[in-house]
Scaffold this active site. Structure first.
Site, mmCIF file in Angstrom:
data_model
loop_
_atom_site.group_PDB
_atom_site.id
_atom_site.type_symbol
_atom_site.label_atom_id
_atom_site.label_comp_id
_atom_site.label_asym_id
_atom_site.label_seq_id
_atom_site.Cartn_x
_atom_site.Cartn_y
_atom_site.Cartn_z
ATOM 1 N N LYS A 1 0.853 -1.206 0.000
ATOM 2 C CA LYS A 1 0.000 0.000 0.000
ATOM 3 C C LYS A 1 0.880 1.244 0.000
ATOM 4 O O LYS A 1 1.705 1.431 0.883
ATOM 5 C CB LYS A 1 -0.914 0.037 1.225
ATOM 6 C CG LYS A 1 -1.943 1.164 1.113
ATOM 7 C CD LYS A 1 -2.674 1.436 2.403
ATOM 8 C CE LYS A 1 -1.949 2.350 3.327
ATOM 9 N NZ LYS A 1 -1.693 3.709 2.783
ATOM 10 N N GLU B 1 10.121 14.438 16.809
ATOM 11 C CA GLU B 1 10.427 14.469 15.382
ATOM 12 C C GLU B 1 9.521 15.489 14.681
ATOM 13 O O GLU B 1 8.304 15.411 14.783
ATOM 14 C CB GLU B 1 10.201 13.074 14.793
ATOM 15 C CG GLU B 1 10.584 12.990 13.340
ATOM 16 C CD GLU B 1 10.441 11.580 12.784
ATOM 17 O OE1 GLU B 1 9.427 10.921 13.063
ATOM 18 O OE2 GLU B 1 11.350 11.151 12.050
ATOM 19 N N GLU C 1 10.287 0.426 10.341
ATOM 20 C CA GLU C 1 11.319 1.459 10.159
ATOM 21 C C GLU C 1 10.637 2.775 10.503
ATOM 22 O O GLU C 1 9.764 3.241 9.771
ATOM 23 C CB GLU C 1 11.813 1.412 8.708
ATOM 24 C CG GLU C 1 13.203 1.962 8.552
ATOM 25 C CD GLU C 1 13.187 3.437 8.293
ATOM 26 O OE1 GLU C 1 13.303 4.199 9.274
ATOM 27 O OE2 GLU C 1 13.047 3.829 7.130
ATOM 28 N N CYS D 1 13.319 10.207 7.853
ATOM 29 C CA CYS D 1 13.347 9.641 9.198
ATOM 30 C C CYS D 1 14.754 9.762 9.769
ATOM 31 O O CYS D 1 14.935 9.843 10.968
ATOM 32 C CB CYS D 1 12.852 8.207 9.188
ATOM 33 S SG CYS D 1 13.594 7.253 7.885
HETATM 34 P P1 ADP Z 1 2.819 10.262 8.461
HETATM 35 O O1 ADP Z 1 2.332 10.587 9.849
HETATM 36 O O2 ADP Z 1 4.147 10.822 8.186
HETATM 37 O O3 ADP Z 1 1.825 10.508 7.367
HETATM 38 P P2 ADP Z 1 2.191 7.554 8.862
HETATM 39 O O4 ADP Z 1 2.976 6.704 9.770
HETATM 40 O O5 ADP Z 1 0.856 8.045 9.312
HETATM 41 O O6 ADP Z 1 3.116 8.734 8.445
HETATM 42 O O7 ADP Z 1 1.959 6.843 7.468
HETATM 43 C C1 ADP Z 1 2.859 5.960 6.843
HETATM 44 C C2 ADP Z 1 2.069 4.874 6.148
HETATM 45 O O8 ADP Z 1 1.301 4.185 7.132
HETATM 46 C C3 ADP Z 1 1.061 5.374 5.113
HETATM 47 O O9 ADP Z 1 1.016 4.442 4.051
HETATM 48 C C4 ADP Z 1 -0.240 5.348 5.880
HETATM 49 O O10 ADP Z 1 -1.369 5.194 5.052
HETATM 50 C C5 ADP Z 1 -0.057 4.132 6.753
HETATM 51 N N1 ADP Z 1 -0.880 4.110 7.970
HETATM 52 C C6 ADP Z 1 -1.311 5.164 8.715
HETATM 53 N N2 ADP Z 1 -2.060 4.742 9.757
HETATM 54 C C7 ADP Z 1 -2.101 3.383 9.685
HETATM 55 C C8 ADP Z 1 -2.701 2.358 10.480
HETATM 56 N N3 ADP Z 1 -3.429 2.630 11.561
HETATM 57 N N4 ADP Z 1 -2.514 1.068 10.101
HETATM 58 C C9 ADP Z 1 -1.765 0.762 9.027
HETATM 59 N N5 ADP Z 1 -1.193 1.673 8.234
HETATM 60 C C10 ADP Z 1 -1.341 2.981 8.549
#
Ligand code: ADP
Length: 494
Positions: free
Chosen positions: A189, A396, A265, A299
């Site tokens: 995804k 961060e 990561e 990161c």
């Molecule tokens: P940011 O806060 O920098 O947008 P995230 O950690 O929220 O980074 O997002 C990184 C990835 O994780 C994206 O592909 C996002 O769609 C996905 N993501 C966000 N929330 C969830 C969740 N609860 N479960 C699985 N994947 C998630």
């Protein structure tokens, strides 16, 4: 939008066909629920296009496709062919470098010159893992003369891969390369902010020779499609790159479902330490790149800068001059170093950290404001006069914002270097080899700054992650060990 693609144009690569569907079983398809979502251009804040959104039902379909491929043709595929397909994909990335880079710049806002480097690094990574595909070997272990024991390195199965928006295609390649080399199948995804590059790259998968169902690429939201992958009962492993907050949720989802294997990561708040004997101009170039590269959206950004007392004032002055020369603007302009932040949400988050820093009494050496009035541009920002307990020093920010402060000696440098809950990256600038080795050994960090190379392991200590990407180390994430024992003599218990 036509059903499954749209014609778009970029300033550097001209007109192209942008796929918008979900890539499942080597075909672009619509989502079951018929939902779409808009993709925003961070440079103009305008809608680029809409893409199809995967919901839980689409995740089920993609996982079933990946399962069928894994249990069927892919299992029987030779390692040599797995390597061949990865090599073909690497070649296609190189052939389409200008287009892929332009799509990254359009969607993510990164400078085109940097995006081109990303794409050649993608090709390098895919080719590197193509080379590993037929070198994954087991062992024979002698225990007693009447047994023959061997250990196989087997693929894990269906891998869910959830990637972020800061290096959309590089993360795509980092995830796909080792998983395929080891014989797994994939449901990946992309991040909801940046789905376009992943879909253009998906359109190369079939041409590279991969059988249907081996690599499935879906667009969708974290809380829906991402969560569905993390909690899916038929996903054997989840690999995630993103924030520490979400990393925790992924682990919980894995624990609460089928205990799928997890690699993470995550975030960082990494120190960049400059000793008084360092070549100051050289150190400043690295420090500048360490924090402002990719608009601070790394990161492994070097967001905490520590400079030894005796050179502190000179360093600050020179660093300000250097950072002021970073060209911030249109990602498609040749000389741009820093484009817009990826989204309104990120822009607001960063601006709120800047506000907090100012309110807490930190001094803005340069920047501290939005740049222009359109697009998510933020001036490169350096805070001095900070204390270790300030939020801007502990949390961060994921933007072009750093703090700079003094340290006394080696022990002090190690203490401040290790003073957050993160442990992703660190750097030491000195001409003294003993200091360099002593301090870097003492720092609790997994890697250096932005000197990424697919041959070298990458990942974090402490709350920065679990497992390593890249290098030979990444193969451990995508294989499981099977011990087989053959009795050569008589049965043991008569
Ligand atoms: P940011 O806060 O920098 O947008 P995230 O950690 O929220 O980074 O997002 C990184 C990835 O994780 C994206 O592909 C996002 O769609 C996905 N993501 C966000 N929330 C969830 C969740 N609860 N479960 C699985 N994947 C998630």
């Amino acid at each position: 939008m036509s059903d499954l693609s749209v014609q778009l144009e970029t300033p550097t690569a001209g007109k192209y066909t942008q796929p918008t569907g979900l890539f499942i079983n080597n075909e672009f398809v619509k989502g079951v629920d018929g939902k779409t979502f808009e993709v925003i251009n961070p440079t103009t804040e305008e809608v680029i296009t809409s893409v199809h959104e995967a919901t839980e039902k689409d995740v089920d379909i993609a996982v079933a496709a990946a399962r069928k491929a894994f249990e069927g043709p892919w299992r029987k595929e030779t390692p040599e062919n797995r390597g061949r397909y990865l090599n073909n994909l690497a070649n296609l990335f190189e052939k389409n470098l200008d287009l892929l880079a332009a799509v990254e710049s359009l969607d993510n806002g990164k400078a085109i010159s940097m995006a081109k480097v990303d794409i050649s690094m993608c090709a390098g990574c895919l080719r590197y893992y193509g080379g590993w595909a037929d070198k994954i070997e087991g062992k024979v272990i002698d225990t007693t003369p009447d047994t023959f024991n061997y250990v196989r390195k087997e693929p894990i199965g269906v891998c869910g891969q959830i990637i972020p928006w800061n290096f959309p295609l590089l993360m795509w390649a980092w995830k796909i390369g080792p998983a395929i080399a080891c014989g797994n199948t994939i449901v990946l995804k992309s991040a909801e902010q940046t789905p376009l590059g992943a879909l253009v790259a998906a359109s190369l998968i079939k041409e590279a020779g991969f059988p249907p169902g081996v690599i499935n690429i879906i667009s969708g939201f974290g809380k829906v499609a991402g969560a569905a992958i993390a909690s899916h009962m038929d996903v054997d492993k989840v690999a995630f790159t993103g924030s520490t907050v979400v990393g925790r949720q992924i682990m919980k989802a894995a624990a609460g479902s089928n205990l799928k294997k997890v690699t993470l990561e995550l975030g960082g708040k990494s120190p960049n330490i400059v000793f008084e004997d360092a070549d100051i101009d050289n150190a400043i170039s690295w420090v500048n790149f360490g924090i402002f590269f990719n608009h601070g959206q790394c990161c492994c950004a070097g967001s905490r800068i520590y400079v030894q007392e005796s050179i502190y004032d000179t360093f600050v002055q020179k660093f300000k001059e250097r950072a002021s020369k970073n060209v911030v603007g249109d990602p498609f302009a040749k000389d741009t170093f820093q484009g817009p932040q990826v989204s309104q949400v990120q822009f607001d988050r960063i601006m709120s950290y800047i506000k907090q820093g100012k309110e807490a009494g930190a001094k803005v050496e340069i920047g501290g404001e939005r740049k222009g009035d359109k697009g998510y541009f933020i001036e490169p920002t350096i805070f001095s006069n900070v204390t270790e307990d300030m939020k801007i020093v502990q949390e961060e920010i994921f933007g072009p914002v750093c703090s700079i402060s003094k340290f006394k000696d080696k022990e002090d440098a190690i203490r401040v270097g290790n003073s957050t809950t993160y442990g992703l990256a660190a750097a030491v600038h000195t001409k003294n080899l003993n200091t360099a080795i002593e301090v870097s050994n003492a720092l609790k960090a997994g890697t250096a700054y932005n000197t990424l190379h697919h041959q070298m392991p990458f990942g974090g200590f402490k709350e920065s992650g679990i497992g390593r990407e890249l290098g030979e180390a990444a193969l451990d994430n995508y294989t499981q060990t099977k011990t087989v024992s053959i009795r050569l003599g008589d049965a043991l218990f008569g």
